[in-house]
Design a protein around this motif. Structure first.
Motif, PDB file in Angstrom:
ATOM      1  N   THR A  43       0.777  -1.002   0.163  1.00 26.52           N
ATOM      2  CA  THR A  43      -0.227  -0.050   0.000  1.00 26.52           C
ATOM      3  C   THR A  43       0.875   1.162   0.128  1.00 26.52           C
ATOM      4  OG1 THR A  43       0.198  -0.171   2.530  1.00 26.52           O
ATOM      5  CG2 THR A  43      -1.544  -1.537   1.167  1.00 26.52           C
ATOM      6  N   ARG A  68      -7.145   2.097   1.742  1.00 26.73           N
ATOM      7  CA  ARG A  68      -5.509   2.457   0.607  1.00 26.73           C
ATOM      8  C   ARG A  68      -5.771   1.931  -0.599  1.00 26.73           C
ATOM      9  NH1 ARG A  68      -1.901   2.104   5.552  1.00 26.73           N
ATOM     10  NH2 ARG A  68      -3.188   4.607   6.128  1.00 26.73           N
ATOM     11  N   LEU A  70      -4.248  -0.110  -3.046  1.00 26.24           N
ATOM     12  CA  LEU A  70      -3.218  -1.296  -3.260  1.00 26.24           C
ATOM     13  C   LEU A  70      -2.684  -1.198  -4.094  1.00 26.24           C
ATOM     14  CD1 LEU A  70      -3.521  -4.338  -1.338  1.00 26.24           C
ATOM     15  CD2 LEU A  70      -4.470  -5.388  -3.327  1.00 26.24           C
TER      16      LEU A  70
END
Ligand SMILES: Nc1nc2c(ncn2[C@@H]2O[C@H](COP(=O)(O)OP(=O)(O)OP(=O)(O)O)[C@@H](O)[C@H]2O)c(=O)[nH]1
Ligand SMILES: [Mg+2]
Length: 461
Positions: A43, A68, A70
């Motif tokens: 991340t 987040r 990825l």
């Protein structure tokens, strides 16, 4: 299975998305000491190249879901925007540090994310059942609880789900462990007699030990006879029996809501046993249609009638179907008398074809299989009979063949202990019996057995 607690494992926890059925969400789980490293490297840009996180703290707080992006660790290309969360060891399902990626459920997203984790080089795909196995190794759950989780996932009816949840609470584990404690206390008495033969201990096993072993045998025996668990896993067996042409196959089709069996006005249509699986008020049921019971010169029909009788005897519950337009009271008296395991309290008499001729009598269920009149009453009766069969006794039921085998081993060893010619031999048998009980809960570890069990737990295998 070679086990290494130090490896971080990962697996897709939800079904693999297919083109036909992508999911809204897919969840990838990781477990092991580097689960949080994986989250950082997936991340935070360039963290993987640097080998550490630039931000401090790069990780969200444990147990807090955080959005987040990825990324592929090497190229930095975005794969998905999703939620990440992690859980600190040891208060996790596996007892290790765990992390989860909640992603969109498309194939490219999931495959991309799995490939990205593989690229990290320090995580490997979990073997079948490995998360559960680690939980077991770290004393997070016993074997019977782990089996209950597998049962819960496999549960198709409400009642199966209820039983699985009960078992997850550890009821079965406690029952078997209580027995083991009882056996071990008897064993302690025997060992005292062996170690201190000069003390003033009674000769032979002693009344107290005999009483304990006998009690244990009795409790295990009644547990072994209890068929509720098997019925819940495999289905309650209900046999439809009755004279030819009464409408047995019509009733099966009505309950199954499909044309499973051939219906015709020729008496003797059904020869083989025909089974359908149903959910009756939450109880899983295997309903069997059988050949009409009558004397016949046709050898094939004779075999059908023989099978029908066997089914009637083996079934948990019988549905006797009679024809309202015939001498049904006479047929009922004759057939009930011929059916070895007829139970007036639970088995059900259905008088069919009431659209042609009404039928009334205490205890019978009038029905028209063609119009469906009387079906709600019949379903109510069936559910009550099923509930009565399933709810007898308060102890948790035996659910698995694996447990049955171990309990039979324990029984045999206890029986030998009672007739052993020497105290030392009795102690040895008692020890074997306790080992057999410990095998069920996992208190006694047998690695080959664990390998098989955990492979079986694999979800979606
Ligand atoms: N009027 C009427 N006819 C029915 C009813 N139920 C079944 N039948 C008819 O009765 C005949 C026999 O039905 P089946 O369901 O084949 O009877 P069965 O008991 O399975 O007969 P076998 O397999 O020969 O033992 C068929 O012609 C059905 O259509 C009903 O409720 N009312
Ligand atoms: Mg039939």
């Amino acid at each position: 299975m070679v086990l290494s607690d130090r490896e971080t494992i990962y697996a897709l926890g939800t079904p693999a998305p297919s083109r036909a059925a992508p999911g809204a969400l897919s969840v990838i789980r990781l477990s092991g000491p580097r689960a949080t490293d994986a989250l950082i490297f997936l991340t935070e840009r360039h963290a993987f190249e640097r080998g550490h996180s630039a931000r401090d703290p790069a990780l969200p707080e444990p147990r807090r879901m955080t959005v987040r992006t990825l990324r592929e660790p090497v190229s930095g290309e975005a794969i998905d925007r999703g939620l990440i969360v992690w859980f600190e060891a040891p208060n996790t399902e596996t007892g290790e540090t765990m992390a989860e990626l909640h992603l969109h459920g498309g194939r490219a997203v999931v495959n991309g994310a799995l490939a990205a984790i593989a690229q990290l080089g320090f995580c490997r795909l979990a073997e079948p059942g490995e998360f559960t196995r680690r939980a077991f190794e770290n004393n997070k759950l016993g074997l019977t609880e782990a089996e209950a989780i597998a049962d819960l996932v496999a549960a198709e009816t409400d009642q199966q789900r209820r039983l699985a949840l009960q078992q997850m609470d550890g009821g079965l584990h406690r029952l078997y462990e209580d027995w083991r404690t009882l056996g071990l206390s008897a064993l302690a008495h025997l060992e005292a007699a062996i170690d201190f033969p000069d003390e003033d201990l009674p000769a032979g096993l002693g009344a107290h030990v005999i009483e304990q072993i006998t009690r244990l045998r009795g409790e295990i025996a009644s547990h072994l006879e209890d068929k509720r668990g098997e019925r819940l896993r495999e289905g309650l067996h209900i046999a439809i029996i009755g004279p030819p042409n009464a409408g047995k196959s019509s009733l099966l089709n009505l309950l199954a809501r499909r044309d499973a069996a051939i219906v015709s006005d020729i008496a003797g249509t059904t020869r083989d046993v025909i089974e359908v699986h149903l959910d009756l008020g939450g109880w899983p049921v295997v309903l069997a249609d059988t050949a009409g019971l009558r004397a016949s010169s046709d050898t094939i029909e004779q075999e059908g009638v023989r099978r029908a009788r066997v089914r009637a005897d083996q079934a948990d519950l019988r549905l006797l179907v009679l024809d309202a337009t015939s001498d049904w009271k006479g047929d009922m008296a004759a057939l009930v008398q011929q059916t070895a395991r007829w139970d007036a309290a639970r088995d059900i008499v259905v008088v069919n074809k009431t659209d042609l001729k009404p039928a009334e009598a205490i205890g019978i269920v009038p029905l028209s299989a063609t119009s469906g009149a009387g079906l709600p009453d019949l379903l109510g009766r069936l559910e009550r009979s099923a509930a009565a069969l399933m709810e007898e006794g308060g102890a948790p039921p035996l659910t698995r063949a694996r447990h049955r085998e171990a309990l039979l081993d324990a029984q045999a060893a206890l029986a030998r202990a009672l007739i052993a010619p020497e105290v030392a031999l009795a102690a040895e048998d008692l020890r074997l019996a306790m080992r057999a009980l410990g095998r069920i809960t996992g208190t006694v570890r047998i690695d080959e057995l664990l390998d098989v069990i955990f492979r079986d737990f694999c979800i979606g295998k």
